[in-house]
Design an enzyme around this catalytic site. Sequence first.
Site, PDB file in Angstrom:
ATOM      1  N   CYS A  83      43.615  44.406  50.005  1.00 38.50           N
ATOM      2  CA  CYS A  83      42.965  43.963  51.247  1.00 38.50           C
ATOM      3  C   CYS A  83      42.407  42.550  51.118  1.00 38.50           C
ATOM      4  O   CYS A  83      42.649  41.703  51.983  1.00 38.50           O
ATOM      5  CB  CYS A  83      41.818  44.899  51.615  1.00 38.50           C
ATOM      6  SG  CYS A  83      42.323  46.579  52.025  1.00 38.50           S
ATOM      7  N   GLY A  96      36.386  45.934  47.406  1.00 37.88           N
ATOM      8  CA  GLY A  96      37.197  47.126  47.624  1.00 37.88           C
ATOM      9  C   GLY A  96      38.583  46.911  47.040  1.00 37.88           C
ATOM     10  O   GLY A  96      38.753  46.233  46.039  1.00 37.88           O
ATOM     11  N   CYS A  97      39.564  47.456  47.684  1.00 37.52           N
ATOM     12  CA  CYS A  97      40.944  47.355  47.215  1.00 37.52           C
ATOM     13  C   CYS A  97      41.397  45.897  47.200  1.00 37.52           C
ATOM     14  O   CYS A  97      41.257  45.186  48.185  1.00 37.52           O
ATOM     15  CB  CYS A  97      41.840  48.173  48.151  1.00 37.52           C
ATOM     16  SG  CYS A  97      43.588  47.996  47.778  1.00 37.52           S
ATOM     17  N   PHE A  98      41.949  45.458  46.070  1.00 37.59           N
ATOM     18  CA  PHE A  98      42.361  44.051  45.999  1.00 37.59           C
ATOM     19  C   PHE A  98      43.523  43.722  46.915  1.00 37.59           C
ATOM     20  O   PHE A  98      43.729  42.569  47.271  1.00 37.59           O
ATOM     21  CB  PHE A  98      42.608  43.574  44.575  1.00 37.59           C
ATOM     22  CG  PHE A  98      43.514  44.385  43.692  1.00 37.59           C
ATOM     23  CD1 PHE A  98      44.570  45.142  44.156  1.00 37.59           C
ATOM     24  CD2 PHE A  98      43.296  44.359  42.313  1.00 37.59           C
ATOM     25  CE1 PHE A  98      45.386  45.858  43.302  1.00 37.59           C
ATOM     26  CE2 PHE A  98      44.118  45.061  41.450  1.00 37.59           C
ATOM     27  CZ  PHE A  98      45.164  45.812  41.946  1.00 37.59           C
TER      28      PHE A  98
END
Length: 179
Positions: free
Chosen positions: A18, A14-16
């Site tokens: 995170c 997902g979002c890097f």
Amino acid sequence: METNNLEVATFGGGCFWCTEAVFQEVKGVEKVVSGYSGGNAPGKPTYREICSGLTGHAEVIQITYDPSVISYEYILLIFMTTHDPTTLNRQGADRGTQYRSVIYYHNEKQKASAELVKDQVAKYYEDPIITEISPLDVFYEAEAEHQNYYRENQAQGYCSFVITPKLTKLRKLHAEKLK
């Protein structure tokens, strides 16, 4: 500390922002760099290009770690339990191929470990794990404003509503492996 005993792992969950924040908490992790990998667009992509979903790249992190402190297999376990490896091209509200769950292996040993850990954790999920396991081709470091994002922007809404709960889950599941 000698750096020639360090190893490298590359994941997208997902979002890097995170995944970077998660692994910055882990004992034995020396460095975490946000970036892009897995696409087919020529040249170094920009964040804006990645967000379009047209480059084929995933948002990933590259972890430099000390295997005498933490094993690659345990790093994989942390990765597989701090994001949802059962959703295709999505993590929470983030949607698109750039948010896919992926393990980019650097050698055949990492590939075998990734397949083993994926199989081991599958029984804990109701839905099938769809995490891609692929060889790392190239890693592009993301722009400076995407490095250490959570550490520098904790008051920002995305950080407090998305990343902070992930870190709480990490602390609950893996407390003995944290700094």
